[in-house]
Enzyme design. Sequence first.
Site, PDB file in Angstrom:
ATOM      1  CG  ASP A   1      -1.791  -1.070   1.418  1.00 18.07           C
ATOM      2  OD1 ASP A   1      -2.168  -1.655   0.400  1.00 18.07           O
ATOM      3  OD2 ASP A   1      -2.163  -1.365   2.572  1.00 18.07           O
TER       4      ASP A   1
HETATM    5  N1  URA Z   1      -1.289  -5.866   4.007  1.00 19.84           N
HETATM    6  C1  URA Z   1      -1.690  -4.586   4.040  1.00 19.84           C
HETATM    7  O1  URA Z   1      -2.662  -4.259   4.706  1.00 19.84           O
HETATM    8  N2  URA Z   1      -0.993  -3.674   3.354  1.00 19.84           N
HETATM    9  C2  URA Z   1       0.104  -3.968   2.624  1.00 19.84           C
HETATM   10  O2  URA Z   1       0.716  -3.090   2.016  1.00 19.84           O
HETATM   11  C3  URA Z   1       0.498  -5.317   2.587  1.00 19.84           C
HETATM   12  C4  URA Z   1      -0.222  -6.242   3.295  1.00 19.84           C
END
Ligand code: URA
Length: 246
Positions: A103
């Site tokens: 993310d």
């Molecule tokens: N889980 C999440 O919530 N975000 C990420 O970037 C990777 C795994």
Amino acid sequence: MERLQKVLAQAGIASRRKCEELILSGKVEVNGKVVTTLGVKVNPAKDEIRVNGKPIQFEKKVYVMLHKPKGVITSVHDPQGRRVVTDYLKGITERVYPVGRLDYDTEGLLLLTNDGEFANLLMHPSHHVPRTYLAYVKGVPHGSLLDKLREGIMLEDGKTAPAEVEYYDVSPDQKESVISITVYEGRNRQVRRMFEKIGYPVTRLKRIQFGPLVLGGLPRGKYRLLSDEEVKELRDFAHKTNNVHN
Ligand code: URA
């Protein structure tokens, strides 16, 4: 002879699935003829293959580990001009793509490569490559809540698979804790959603391990190339389909 989409992926054009889309949309030519079906086999040494009119070239395969900072998009281009992970790969001339995604606000270990086959192998859901994160939360969740994460918890896209969850650090005043969590699936925002579900939304999320690869002391915003041994280890690891924890 190899399937056209496999050859395109090996040339680093995109993932194999994206290459299939390119073929179906009429963007790929073999020896001057547009191919729009998926059964076609080619000889990469002899046939002239073009994508959008440009001949494909077989680049040297590179495998990169980046310590992605937060506030960066896991993409090679952002139409809105925000920072993207390839902004941090100034010395890499090959066209590499992220293997999966982190993310915008997640930091840590991200792999990038121009080897589409390798990327597909690692991302295939049946291979269950474990990913380990440090999740920072306010307060200290009770052990019974961590058990729920371990056993699997219902999210809107179904129950999560068993995960490994441990206290990693708790501040002396108990106002913050860091939980290490290893998941064997790669669902969108999965770790954030899991912690939201137990009432402890993460304030910071960092991936520290992907399969056998660890982020180690790689500084934030820096990258390094993987060694041949590391690439082999990852490949062997993904081929074992018994990585599931239960
Ligand atoms: N889980 C999440 O919530 N975000 C990420 O970037 C990777 C795994």
